[in-house]
Write a protein that holds these residues in place. Structure first.
Motif, PDB file in Angstrom:
ATOM      1  N   ALA A 152      14.634 -50.924   3.452  1.00  0.00           N
ATOM      2  CA  ALA A 152      14.779 -50.581   2.389  1.00  0.00           C
ATOM      3  C   ALA A 152      14.505 -49.100   1.773  1.00  0.00           C
ATOM      4  O   ALA A 152      13.257 -48.024   2.499  1.00  0.00           O
ATOM      5  CB  ALA A 152      13.782 -51.142   1.570  1.00  0.00           C
ATOM      6  N   GLN A 153      15.636 -48.571   1.551  1.00  0.00           N
ATOM      7  CA  GLN A 153      14.903 -46.882   0.810  1.00  0.00           C
ATOM      8  C   GLN A 153      14.877 -45.790   2.293  1.00  0.00           C
ATOM      9  O   GLN A 153      13.566 -45.600   2.899  1.00  0.00           O
ATOM     10  CB  GLN A 153      14.048 -46.569   0.219  1.00  0.00           C
ATOM     11  N   GLY A 154      15.290 -46.418   3.269  1.00  0.00           N
ATOM     12  CA  GLY A 154      15.601 -45.735   4.781  1.00  0.00           C
ATOM     13  C   GLY A 154      13.926 -46.019   5.695  1.00  0.00           C
ATOM     14  O   GLY A 154      13.796 -45.501   6.169  1.00  0.00           O
ATOM     15  N   ASN A 155      13.025 -46.919   4.559  1.00  0.00           N
ATOM     16  CA  ASN A 155      12.201 -47.656   5.904  1.00  0.00           C
ATOM     17  C   ASN A 155      12.381 -48.643   6.665  1.00  0.00           C
ATOM     18  O   ASN A 155      13.275 -49.817   6.074  1.00  0.00           O
ATOM     19  CB  ASN A 155      11.054 -47.366   4.863  1.00  0.00           C
ATOM     20  N   ARG A 156      12.158 -49.093   7.974  1.00  0.00           N
ATOM     21  CA  ARG A 156      12.137 -50.182   8.145  1.00  0.00           C
ATOM     22  C   ARG A 156      11.159 -50.674   8.588  1.00  0.00           C
ATOM     23  O   ARG A 156      10.099 -50.742   9.061  1.00  0.00           O
ATOM     24  CB  ARG A 156      12.891 -50.540   9.824  1.00  0.00           C
ATOM     25  N   TYR A 157      11.047 -52.414   7.444  1.00  0.00           N
ATOM     26  CA  TYR A 157      10.067 -52.835   7.436  1.00  0.00           C
ATOM     27  C   TYR A 157      10.007 -54.055   7.948  1.00  0.00           C
ATOM     28  O   TYR A 157      11.345 -55.131   8.102  1.00  0.00           O
ATOM     29  CB  TYR A 157       9.906 -53.418   6.143  1.00  0.00           C
ATOM     30  N   LYS A 158       8.991 -54.852   9.564  1.00  0.00           N
ATOM     31  CA  LYS A 158       9.377 -56.119   9.644  1.00  0.00           C
ATOM     32  C   LYS A 158       8.679 -57.228   8.862  1.00  0.00           C
ATOM     33  O   LYS A 158       7.549 -57.208   8.251  1.00  0.00           O
ATOM     34  CB  LYS A 158       8.160 -55.559  11.525  1.00  0.00           C
ATOM     35  N   GLU A 159       8.910 -58.389   9.274  1.00  0.00           N
ATOM     36  CA  GLU A 159       8.045 -59.534   8.920  1.00  0.00           C
ATOM     37  C   GLU A 159       8.503 -59.390   7.051  1.00  0.00           C
ATOM     38  O   GLU A 159       7.181 -59.667   6.483  1.00  0.00           O
ATOM     39  CB  GLU A 159       6.702 -59.853   8.974  1.00  0.00           C
ATOM     40  N   THR A 160      10.033 -59.325   6.819  1.00  0.00           N
ATOM     41  CA  THR A 160       9.085 -59.279   5.679  1.00  0.00           C
ATOM     42  C   THR A 160      10.381 -60.455   5.047  1.00  0.00           C
ATOM     43  O   THR A 160      11.189 -61.466   5.404  1.00  0.00           O
ATOM     44  CB  THR A 160       9.792 -58.318   4.539  1.00  0.00           C
ATOM     45  N   PHE A 161      10.466 -60.859   3.593  1.00  0.00           N
ATOM     46  CA  PHE A 161      11.112 -61.314   2.946  1.00  0.00           C
ATOM     47  C   PHE A 161      11.418 -61.176   1.631  1.00  0.00           C
ATOM     48  O   PHE A 161      10.953 -60.654   1.014  1.00  0.00           O
ATOM     49  CB  PHE A 161      10.310 -63.444   3.040  1.00  0.00           C
ATOM     50  N   THR A 162      13.055 -61.948   1.453  1.00  0.00           N
ATOM     51  CA  THR A 162      13.290 -61.014   0.287  1.00  0.00           C
ATOM     52  C   THR A 162      12.994 -62.077  -0.793  1.00  0.00           C
ATOM     53  O   THR A 162      12.484 -64.037  -0.704  1.00  0.00           O
ATOM     54  CB  THR A 162      15.057 -61.583   0.437  1.00  0.00           C
ATOM     55  N   GLY A 163      12.783 -62.398  -2.123  1.00  0.00           N
ATOM     56  CA  GLY A 163      12.484 -62.468  -3.560  1.00  0.00           C
ATOM     57  C   GLY A 163      13.162 -63.918  -3.613  1.00  0.00           C
ATOM     58  O   GLY A 163      12.634 -64.742  -4.221  1.00  0.00           O
ATOM     59  N   SER A 164      14.676 -63.469  -3.242  1.00  0.00           N
ATOM     60  CA  SER A 164      15.604 -65.505  -4.114  1.00  0.00           C
ATOM     61  C   SER A 164      15.677 -65.989  -2.284  1.00  0.00           C
ATOM     62  O   SER A 164      14.839 -67.127  -2.881  1.00  0.00           O
ATOM     63  CB  SER A 164      17.457 -64.653  -3.662  1.00  0.00           C
ATOM     64  N   ALA A 165      14.341 -66.180  -1.435  1.00  0.00           N
ATOM     65  CA  ALA A 165      14.290 -66.716  -0.050  1.00  0.00           C
ATOM     66  C   ALA A 165      12.458 -67.140  -0.828  1.00  0.00           C
ATOM     67  O   ALA A 165      13.127 -68.475  -0.529  1.00  0.00           O
ATOM     68  CB  ALA A 165      14.206 -65.743   0.848  1.00  0.00           C
ATOM     69  N   LEU A 166      12.429 -66.915  -0.966  1.00  0.00           N
ATOM     70  CA  LEU A 166      10.368 -67.064  -1.329  1.00  0.00           C
ATOM     71  C   LEU A 166      11.125 -68.290  -2.946  1.00  0.00           C
ATOM     72  O   LEU A 166      11.043 -69.304  -2.764  1.00  0.00           O
ATOM     73  CB  LEU A 166       9.463 -66.192  -2.579  1.00  0.00           C
ATOM     74  N   VAL A 167      12.386 -68.283  -3.703  1.00  0.00           N
ATOM     75  CA  VAL A 167      12.142 -68.839  -5.019  1.00  0.00           C
ATOM     76  C   VAL A 167      12.662 -70.056  -4.392  1.00  0.00           C
ATOM     77  O   VAL A 167      12.614 -71.370  -4.736  1.00  0.00           O
ATOM     78  CB  VAL A 167      12.886 -68.101  -5.983  1.00  0.00           C
ATOM     79  N   ASP A 168      13.760 -69.867  -3.262  1.00  0.00           N
ATOM     80  CA  ASP A 168      14.615 -71.041  -2.641  1.00  0.00           C
ATOM     81  C   ASP A 168      14.070 -71.779  -1.560  1.00  0.00           C
ATOM     82  O   ASP A 168      13.418 -72.858  -1.792  1.00  0.00           O
ATOM     83  CB  ASP A 168      15.638 -70.528  -1.973  1.00  0.00           C
ATOM     84  N   TRP A 169      12.711 -71.130  -1.328  1.00  0.00           N
ATOM     85  CA  TRP A 169      11.836 -72.636  -0.630  1.00  0.00           C
ATOM     86  C   TRP A 169      11.034 -72.873  -1.335  1.00  0.00           C
ATOM     87  O   TRP A 169      10.784 -74.174  -0.845  1.00  0.00           O
ATOM     88  CB  TRP A 169      10.943 -71.249   0.461  1.00  0.00           C
ATOM     89  N   LEU A 170      10.063 -72.091  -2.429  1.00  0.00           N
ATOM     90  CA  LEU A 170       9.073 -73.377  -3.682  1.00  0.00           C
ATOM     91  C   LEU A 170      10.569 -73.854  -3.613  1.00  0.00           C
ATOM     92  O   LEU A 170      10.073 -75.109  -3.756  1.00  0.00           O
ATOM     93  CB  LEU A 170       9.340 -71.640  -4.650  1.00  0.00           C
ATOM     94  N   ILE A 171      11.553 -73.831  -4.402  1.00  0.00           N
ATOM     95  CA  ILE A 171      11.845 -75.521  -4.498  1.00  0.00           C
ATOM     96  C   ILE A 171      12.757 -76.318  -3.885  1.00  0.00           C
ATOM     97  O   ILE A 171      12.229 -77.351  -4.189  1.00  0.00           O
ATOM     98  CB  ILE A 171      13.336 -74.829  -5.410  1.00  0.00           C
ATOM     99  N   SER A 172      13.245 -75.841  -2.184  1.00  0.00           N
ATOM    100  CA  SER A 172      13.455 -76.409  -1.704  1.00  0.00           C
ATOM    101  C   SER A 172      12.049 -77.395  -1.118  1.00  0.00           C
ATOM    102  O   SER A 172      12.354 -78.749  -0.366  1.00  0.00           O
ATOM    103  CB  SER A 172      14.013 -76.813  -0.560  1.00  0.00           C
ATOM    104  N   ASN A 173      10.704 -76.778  -0.960  1.00  0.00           N
ATOM    105  CA  ASN A 173       9.350 -77.236  -0.853  1.00  0.00           C
ATOM    106  C   ASN A 173       9.054 -78.550  -1.936  1.00  0.00           C
ATOM    107  O   ASN A 173       7.999 -78.760  -1.594  1.00  0.00           O
ATOM    108  CB  ASN A 173       9.046 -76.496   0.497  1.00  0.00           C
ATOM    109  N   SER A 174       9.485 -78.743  -2.826  1.00  0.00           N
ATOM    110  CA  SER A 174       8.852 -79.031  -3.619  1.00  0.00           C
ATOM    111  C   SER A 174       7.156 -78.819  -4.905  1.00  0.00           C
ATOM    112  O   SER A 174       6.745 -79.278  -5.767  1.00  0.00           O
ATOM    113  CB  SER A 174       8.540 -80.939  -4.258  1.00  0.00           C
ATOM    114  N   PHE A 175       8.047 -77.579  -4.974  1.00  0.00           N
ATOM    115  CA  PHE A 175       6.545 -76.595  -5.497  1.00  0.00           C
ATOM    116  C   PHE A 175       7.504 -75.740  -6.774  1.00  0.00           C
ATOM    117  O   PHE A 175       6.260 -75.745  -7.937  1.00  0.00           O
ATOM    118  CB  PHE A 175       6.108 -75.354  -4.778  1.00  0.00           C
ATOM    119  N   ALA A 176       8.046 -76.169  -7.374  1.00  0.00           N
ATOM    120  CA  ALA A 176       8.628 -75.975  -8.575  1.00  0.00           C
ATOM    121  C   ALA A 176       9.707 -76.580  -8.481  1.00  0.00           C
ATOM    122  O   ALA A 176      10.648 -77.025  -7.641  1.00  0.00           O
ATOM    123  CB  ALA A 176       9.067 -73.888  -8.448  1.00  0.00           C
TER     124      ALA A 176
END
Length: 355
Positions: A152-176
């Motif tokens: 992101a913006q030329g910087n490399r980040y380890k151990e990240t996740f995207t916003g849409s991935a967390l939303v998908d995970w919360l729905i698939s695990n019945s938290f939302a």
């Protein structure tokens, strides 16, 4: 600590010092044009204010994310460019203080005040949700969210996740049940310092005042676990402590004054009442570590109000009014003072069913 004429709101907040940048608990009183703060000694508010914040020309930032380990901050900047950082005991209290302070700043502008009250109930805390439990599930090595390297913006980040991935995970695990609910829940995780934005896109979104707009359901918005969250899940001993005592649903939380067991002095503590399992923990609000300094199981406890006339037996110092006592099944006695009779009654009512 009773209400006086002209007082819009009052209560405990944690304030950052101007010269020595330490954090102190102060009793704040909101008036129409100023915010006064008082020192508390022996459970009593000193007669003269320790200082005042003039609200004319002030700007307010809420949420303020300048301190990673203090996610419940309000920042006030006066027209002379003096910054005040005030920490609340919960998200609800922070939002309530921010609304009332903003209303005082904009007094005389009815359209803006009306808009503030419209926004007040835009979001309600979802019931029966333990954020600690959700984080433990998210971090599970086999069923949790998958962490990846991202640029992101030329910087490399380890151990990240995207916003849409967390939303998908919360729905698939019945938290939302919907993407809107999942975004709101993810925003709560961010506000409570479990996750943090990474990169300009996700960081920029935190400037929005509406909770539902602070977290981005987007495949280009990056997030990672906050340091405090990683510390909580990295140690097996810490995880066991969270599961056994701190994983229950939060029923009530707030600032109360507690008598010490050894020195018998009175100090302000942030109390958190949890159910399933039923525990009452208390924290030192001047410290950055989000770890309790004490706590006990409520099973078998007795809780009762103390007489308001005179100093009750067992209470040291000239501390009177709004006191209540908790006796554990091991006969350990806790003497606690609320800021009003109504607050004392609310705490006793919340504790009794859990004993």
């Amino acid at each position: 600590m009773q209400e006086a004429a002209g007082v819009l709101k009052e209560g405990f907040l944690v304030k950052r010092g101007h010269i020595v940048r330490n954090w102190k608990v102060r009793w704040f009183v909101l008036l129409q044009d100023k915010l006064l703060y008082y020192k508390i000694e022996g459970g009593k508010k000193e007669p003269s204010p320790k200082g005042r914040i003039l609200l004319d020309g002030c700007t307010i930032t809420c949420p303020c994310l300048e301190y990673e380990n203090r996610p419940l901050l309000i920042k006030l900047k006066t027209k002379t460019n003096t910054d005040y950082f005030l920490e609340c005991c919960s998200r609800e209290e922070r939002d309530s203080w921010a609304l009332d302070i903003t209303g005082a700043i904009h007094a005389g502008h009815p359209v803006q005040v009306q808009e503030l009250h419209r926004m007040k109930n835009t979001f309600k805390l979802l019931e029966n949700i333990s954020l600690h439990h959700i984080v433990e599930r998210i971090c599970d090595s086999s069923t949790g969210i998958k962490l990846t390297r991202n640029l992101a913006q030329g910087n490399r980040y380890k151990e990240t996740f995207t916003g849409s991935a967390l939303v998908d995970w919360l729905i698939s695990n019945s938290f939302a049940v919907s993407r809107f609910e999942a975004v709101t829940l993810a925003s709560m995780l961010m506000e409570e310092n479990f996750i943090k934005p990474v990169g300009a896109r996700s960081t920029e979104a935190t400037r929005y005042s509406d909770l539902s707009e602070q977290f981005l359901d987007d495949s280009t918005a990056l997030y990672m676990f906050a340091e405090s969250s990683k510390k909580n899940i990295s140690s097996k001993e810490e995880l066991q402590f969270n599961i056994s005592e701190l994983s229950g649903t939060i029923v009530k939380q707030g600032f109360l004054v507690k008598q010490g067991h050894k020195r018998k002095n009175w100090k302000v503590r942030r109390f958190v009442l949890r159910a399933d399992p039923a525990f009452l923990h208390y924290y030192d609000p001047t410290k950055e570590e989000n770890r309790p300094v004490g706590g006990f199981s409520l099973r078998g406890c007795l809780v009762s109000a103390l007489e308001d006339n005179g100093v009750p037996a067992g209470v040291k110092g000239n501390v009177q009014g709004n006191l209540f006592k908790i006796i554990t099944k091991n006969d350990i006695r806790y003497y606690i003072q609320a800021s009003s009779k109504a607050e004392r009654a609310q705490w006793i009512e919340a504790i009794k069913p859990l004993t």
